[in-house]
Motif scaffolding. Structure first.
Motif, PDB file in Angstrom:
ATOM      1  N   HIS A  69     -11.737   8.702  -0.680  1.00 20.71           N
ATOM      2  CA  HIS A  69     -10.458   8.242  -1.208  1.00 20.71           C
ATOM      3  C   HIS A  69     -10.156   8.894  -2.545  1.00 20.71           C
ATOM      4  O   HIS A  69     -11.032   9.011  -3.405  1.00 20.71           O
ATOM      5  CB  HIS A  69     -10.490   6.717  -1.369  1.00 20.71           C
ATOM      6  CG  HIS A  69      -9.253   6.150  -1.988  1.00 20.71           C
ATOM      7  ND1 HIS A  69      -9.272   5.259  -3.040  1.00 20.71           N
ATOM      8  CD2 HIS A  69      -7.943   6.373  -1.719  1.00 20.71           C
ATOM      9  CE1 HIS A  69      -8.031   4.947  -3.379  1.00 20.71           C
ATOM     10  NE2 HIS A  69      -7.209   5.607  -2.591  1.00 20.71           N
TER      11      HIS A  69
ATOM     12  N   ASN B 197      -3.885   3.986   7.402  1.00 17.01           N
ATOM     13  CA  ASN B 197      -4.313   5.392   7.409  1.00 17.01           C
ATOM     14  C   ASN B 197      -4.933   5.710   8.756  1.00 17.01           C
ATOM     15  O   ASN B 197      -5.589   4.860   9.368  1.00 17.01           O
ATOM     16  CB  ASN B 197      -5.341   5.670   6.307  1.00 17.01           C
ATOM     17  CG  ASN B 197      -4.778   5.549   4.916  1.00 17.01           C
ATOM     18  OD1 ASN B 197      -4.763   4.470   4.352  1.00 17.01           O
ATOM     19  ND2 ASN B 197      -4.285   6.655   4.375  1.00 17.01           N
TER      20      ASN B 197
ATOM     21  N   VAL C  29       0.220   3.786   2.281  1.00 17.35           N
ATOM     22  CA  VAL C  29      -0.635   4.914   2.642  1.00 17.35           C
ATOM     23  C   VAL C  29      -1.432   5.354   1.421  1.00 17.35           C
ATOM     24  O   VAL C  29      -0.884   5.488   0.327  1.00 17.35           O
ATOM     25  CB  VAL C  29       0.198   6.095   3.189  1.00 17.35           C
ATOM     26  CG1 VAL C  29      -0.702   7.275   3.502  1.00 17.35           C
ATOM     27  CG2 VAL C  29       0.976   5.672   4.423  1.00 17.35           C
TER      28      VAL C  29
END
Length: 793
Positions: free
Chosen positions: A376, A337, A385
């Motif tokens: 998250h 990421n 990802v």
């Protein structure tokens, strides 16, 4: 009898520009250095809730050594250990650890390691039950400076391993033998200074200890440290050396100029905890080269081990304005990421990053001290990802805050700073204050700001011109959606936003047509802008430049009616020690002739309420002068000199009028605040308030706050950052009583530059029999604050 109390409503503070200046506890408490303060921000709260004074230097390093204990270091080489007792944090001990600034710090199981620009690394022991930090060892680095230190235990033993990097290209490895760290290996490969290190403990039995090193050369190297499994006597090392030599023959161009070394570094240690004192051997081998950043790597942080089965994840930050999460996929390390800004090196990039495992969050602070935060989303998961969304975070000025000003109705607070920004703060429906716009990002240090109406302000900087800004359509819509203020204006005539052209200083309006392709200016949001959006998406168009002064501007003041503003500039002669007045309604043209009489810089100007009959000016020449309006006809408006006084013995920093306009106050470096009143046609001092330190700021509260008490109040800011609040009867301005003193635990630690009471229309009741006021302050200590002042009869 009135009892007065103070509490904190809002603190705007930026993180210091050091990669070790912040740390996070397992309970999601972020502690970070903010100039000379340690700021505390609980991630479950919306604001910084406390700042801890004590350091005399800028805080450079901070590390938690327990849930309720952390150690901070500053640029004077001092370590302070902080401990929480109940709800209060206090200094447990102070140690002069180094002769120069502390540059890096780490902690592991009772061992505290500090590095300093005095070219030493020191090993300390920290006992939570002891009131001392004991120095165990000093490691000299010659003429080199340490930039990063990390400590861990070797896998399968109790032996400590210490990694040190700095203004050299190698990573130096030390192992602990008989309570002393001895040189064990030097890991080459980087082509520039190695600025950050991070150990990843073994996730499971048999896994290696992994060391990550990040460099100014924009690369990250991973090193595996594990028990030696290969006997070098069989000739394996010779084969590796021959292979490295063949790589060297191919030339540096084959690897993009980056050196790849496969050599194993053998380290021998004796585990004192072992019964037979056998010698154990460990190998340190290069494992992976992570290439993805476009500029220097500033910090590294492994995700804490929340489960043995979880794969290790490495967070890296860089001056290229990006954060990267690295993890293994099919035995390869990949860029999983990427966060931050596209374009590279905007505002100096990121300085440091942290993990908050409690809520699966990543935090980072930038070159200008603003925090950014990503969370998250566990509902979205891919092979390589993950889904992350940006969340709200705290912001603040990164340099001295020179001026503040409330909008006429008190919904907004504007601030200017030597960090070359003007910022707008507003209160959300949750009662939390937030920075909601950064209308001016300038090329000069900003020193003054004044609202002309709720959507227009004028600012001055270290230049000869005053600039007027008007809110664009995007801000009006944002303020409405955030319910920060009630606005009834025609949005159709306003530009959608603003932009700064390359090499320019003036914000140019962005039309609707351009905005359709520009993108961000047309975005309507129901949340406050994030740090990355504030500097680029919340600019206000500049609508006017006002010239006149011959030298750099010093102060600015708007009239009570907001139809005029007065400005002053630096001066060492009477010719430039003047006050210039401009009319807002008459296209910002000059009003009358400049008001002269002072011989040195005029430090502050104030219009008298409620009708701007008088203009008061104070100066470095230790005098104040009063000018009176001669005609009400706006076509021939002018002010003429009527009074002066030179009784102060030092520079006069500030002045202020009472809400009724019958008295005014002057604050001076001679440690006095004088109250002046017109008696039988002559202005004379009716009270002298003596202060413990030089008085640098003064402000009267709106009297209507206290009509039931028949009292008015004046707030006085001091050079040491403290705030004193005095009150007197409205009918007796010669008898002032001290009601409240706010010390550095809630106020400031350096000179206060400006105080401003929130206007009357925003007054809130604090409960039965309690009147609640709000007082804003700004200081040399880089912070902006809003205090709740509670008055109980």
């Amino acid at each position: 009898m009135v009892q007065a109390y103070a509490s904190t409503a809002y603190i705007a503070a930026a993180a210091n520009r050091f990669p070790y200046a912040a740390d996070i506890s397992s309970e999601s408490l972020v502690a970070f250095g903010s100039h000379k303060f340690v700021s505390l921000w609980c991630l479950y709260d919306e604001n910084i809730h406390e700042t801890l004074p004590g350091h005399e230097g800028v805080v450079t390093c901070l590390r938690f050594v327990g849930e309720d204990c952390f150690v901070s270091g500053d640029d004077k080489g001092v370590l302070r250990c902080w401990e929480k007792s109940g709800t209060q944090w206090s200094t447990k001990l102070i140690t002069q650890a180094h002769s120069k600034p502390v540059s890096c710090m780490t902690y592991h199981n009772g061992y505290l390691i500090t590095g300093s620009s005095d070219s030493t690394v020191k090993v300390w022991t920290v006992d939570p039950n002891d009131d001392r930090i004991r120095e165990k060892q000093m490691i000299g680095l010659g003429a080199r400076y340490p930039l990063a230190v990390q400590i861990a235990r070797l896998p399968g033993s109790n032996v400590l391993v210490l990694a040190v990097s700095g203004t050299f290209t190698e990573v130096k490895i030390y192992t602990c033998s008989e309570e002393s760290f001895l040189p064990a290996a030097s890991l080459p490969g980087h082509e520039d200074w190695v600025k950050c290190l991070a150990f990843c403990p073994p996730r499971a039995e048999g896994d290696p200890l992994v060391l990550a090193s990040g460099s100014q050369d924009a690369t990250i190297r991973l090193w595996n440290i594990e028990p030696l499994k290969f006997d070098s006597a069989t000739g394996g090392d010779e084969l590796l050396d021959a292979f490295e030599a063949s790589l060297g023959d191919m030339g540096e161009g084959e690897e993009g100029g980056r050196q790849i070394s496969l050599k194993r570094h053998i380290v021998s240690v004796k585990d004192s905890a072992s019964s037979d004192d056998t010698i154990q051997k460990y190998s340190i081998t290069f494992d992976a080269l992570l290439v993805g950043h476009e500029s220097g790597v500033t910090s590294l942080s492994w995700k804490p081990n929340d489960s043995a089965s979880a794969l290790p994840v490495l967070l890296s930050t860089s001056t290229d304005s990006s954060l990267i999460l690295w993890s293994q996929f099919d035995s390869l390390w990949v860029n999983r990421n990427r966060f931050g800004d596209i374009g590279g090196q905007r505002l100096g990039g990121f300085v440091g990053g942290l993990w908050n495992t409690d809520r699966e969050e990543i935090l980072a602070w930038g070159w200008n001290g603003g925090w950014r935060r990503w969370r998250h989303d566990p509902n979205v998961q891919g092979d390589t990802v993950q889904a992350w969304t940006e969340a709200d975070a705290v912001t603040g000025h990164s340099n001295v805050v020179k001026d503040i000003c409330w909008s006429p109705q008190g919904e907004l607070l504007a601030s200017t700073s030597l960090d070359q920004t003007t910022r707008i703060h507003g209160r959300l429906p949750t009662n939390a204050w937030r920075e909601i716009a950064r209308p001016q990002v300038h090329g000069y240090d900003l020193v003054g700001v004044q609202f002309l109406d709720a959507l227009k302000f004028v600012s001055i900087a270290d230049e000869k011109v005053a600039r007027v800004f008007e809110a664009p359509k995007a801000f009006v819509e944002l303020a409405k959606s955030l319910q920060v203020m009630k606005i009834d204006v025609d949005e159709g005539t306003r530009p959608i936003g603003a932009t700064v052209p390359p090499l320019g200083l003036s914000n140019k309006a962005v039309s609707d047509v351009v905005a359709q392709t520009a993108g961000p200016h047309s975005a309507i949001t129901t949340r406050p802008p994030f740090e990355g959006e504030l500097a680029s998406m919340t600019l206000w168009p500049e609508v006017e430049k006002v010239f006149g002064h011959g030298y750099e501007s010093i102060s600015i003041a708007a009239s009570t009616s907001k139809t005029m503003f007065a400005s002053t500039c630096k001066s060492t002669s009477p010719a430039h020690a003047v006050v210039r007045i401009n009319s807002v309604e008459d296209n910002y043209r000059s009003v009358g002739t400049p008001l002269d009489g002072h011989s040195l810089t005029v430090t502050r100007v104030a219009f008298s309420p409620p009708d701007d009959k008088y203009i008061l000016s104070v100066s470095r020449d230790r005098s104040w002068r009063l000018y009176e309006r001669q005609r009400d006809d706006a076509t021939d408006l002018k002010y003429t000199f009527v009074a002066l006084d030179k009784s102060h013995t030092r520079i006069i920093w500030d002045c202020a009028w009472s809400a009724e306009g019958d008295i005014f106050a002057t604050a001076s470096r001679d440690k006095t605040v004088k109250i002046w009143k017109n008696r039988e046609g002559k202005w004379s001092s009716v009270e002298v308030i003596k202060t413990a330190e030089a008085a640098t700021a003064v402000s009267f509260s709106p009297t209507d706050y206290d009509q039931s008490m028949n009292r008015r109040r004046v707030a006085i800011g001091l050079e040491n950052g403290h705030i004193s609040i005095y009150s007197s009867s409205v009918t007796s301005p010669s008898n002032w009583e001290l009601e409240l003193t706010v010390d550095s635990t809630r106020a400031h630690v350096d000179q206060i530059h400006r105080l401003a009471w929130r206007p009357l229309t925003t007054t809130e009741e604090g409960g039965e029999g309690v009147i609640k006021k709000q007082l804003a302050s700004c200081s040399e200590d880089h912070t902006l604050r809003i205090l709740n002042v509670l008055l109980k009869v």
